[in-house]
Write a protein that holds these residues in place. Sequence first.
Motif, mmCIF file in Angstrom:
data_model
loop_
_atom_site.group_PDB
_atom_site.id
_atom_site.type_symbol
_atom_site.label_atom_id
_atom_site.label_comp_id
_atom_site.label_asym_id
_atom_site.label_seq_id
_atom_site.Cartn_x
_atom_site.Cartn_y
_atom_site.Cartn_z
ATOM 1 N N GLU A 1 38.329 35.016 29.820
ATOM 2 C CA GLU A 1 38.580 33.622 30.166
ATOM 3 C C GLU A 1 37.335 32.963 30.767
ATOM 4 O O GLU A 1 37.286 31.752 30.906
ATOM 5 C CB GLU A 1 39.711 33.504 31.184
ATOM 6 N N GLY A 2 36.355 33.765 31.157
ATOM 7 C CA GLY A 2 35.114 33.231 31.699
ATOM 8 C C GLY A 2 35.115 33.013 33.199
ATOM 9 O O GLY A 2 34.059 32.877 33.792
ATOM 10 N N GLN A 3 36.271 32.960 33.820
ATOM 11 C CA GLN A 3 36.383 32.775 35.268
ATOM 12 C C GLN A 3 37.799 33.107 35.703
ATOM 13 O O GLN A 3 38.674 33.297 34.866
ATOM 14 C CB GLN A 3 36.070 31.336 35.669
ATOM 15 N N LEU A 4 38.013 33.171 37.001
ATOM 16 C CA LEU A 4 39.372 33.340 37.498
ATOM 17 C C LEU A 4 40.171 32.085 37.147
ATOM 18 O O LEU A 4 39.643 30.978 37.130
ATOM 19 C CB LEU A 4 39.362 33.561 39.011
ATOM 20 N N ASN A 5 41.440 32.269 36.902
ATOM 21 C CA ASN A 5 42.297 31.175 36.464
ATOM 22 C C ASN A 5 42.911 30.468 37.670
ATOM 23 O O ASN A 5 43.685 31.064 38.409
ATOM 24 C CB ASN A 5 43.406 31.742 35.563
ATOM 25 N N PRO A 6 42.597 29.171 37.874
ATOM 26 C CA PRO A 6 43.140 28.465 39.019
ATOM 27 C C PRO A 6 44.618 28.117 38.888
ATOM 28 O O PRO A 6 45.284 27.850 39.877
ATOM 29 C CB PRO A 6 42.285 27.198 39.105
ATOM 30 N N ASN A 7 45.142 28.107 37.673
ATOM 31 C CA ASN A 7 46.534 27.717 37.428
ATOM 32 C C ASN A 7 47.214 28.674 36.449
ATOM 33 O O ASN A 7 47.560 28.286 35.334
ATOM 34 C CB ASN A 7 46.596 26.292 36.873
ATOM 35 N N PRO B 1 41.173 29.087 27.961
ATOM 36 C CA PRO B 1 40.703 29.483 26.630
ATOM 37 C C PRO B 1 40.011 30.849 26.679
ATOM 38 O O PRO B 1 39.264 31.145 27.609
ATOM 39 C CB PRO B 1 39.712 28.382 26.265
ATOM 40 N N ILE B 2 40.290 31.654 25.679
ATOM 41 C CA ILE B 2 39.758 33.016 25.627
ATOM 42 C C ILE B 2 38.505 33.024 24.747
ATOM 43 O O ILE B 2 38.523 32.527 23.623
ATOM 44 C CB ILE B 2 40.815 33.981 25.062
ATOM 45 N N PHE B 3 37.452 33.603 25.290
ATOM 46 C CA PHE B 3 36.220 33.745 24.532
ATOM 47 C C PHE B 3 36.236 35.108 23.851
ATOM 48 O O PHE B 3 36.416 36.129 24.498
ATOM 49 C CB PHE B 3 35.009 33.618 25.462
#
Length: 110
Positions: A4-10, A17-19
Amino acid sequence: ILPEGQLNPNPEKGLLPIFKGAFTLAKLSRRPIQMMSLFGTHRLWHPNDMDLFKTKVEGRNISVRAYPLPKGHRFTSGDEFEATFQNVVGHFGMYGKDLEEDELEQWLDG
């Protein structure tokens, strides 16, 4: 690697989006992908809070789930990886628990 590139805030809204680069790197290096999921990090830290000393901590309970390596199965495409990640990791990240055992096994075993 965090697809996801970062922690998910929500996480209650689902995954970011998945890379598919995680799949590409694994394929090029001939390494298996071992998925893991986090639940509750959005209560401890929010990526939009730039000043960590002013972050409002809403909870300190975080769950980490490492999934077993698939039994003899390797992802054959970025789309297959993305669908599996979305369903397995996304469910845990949203609810803090796994899919039902039979459904989880189907996703992990391909």
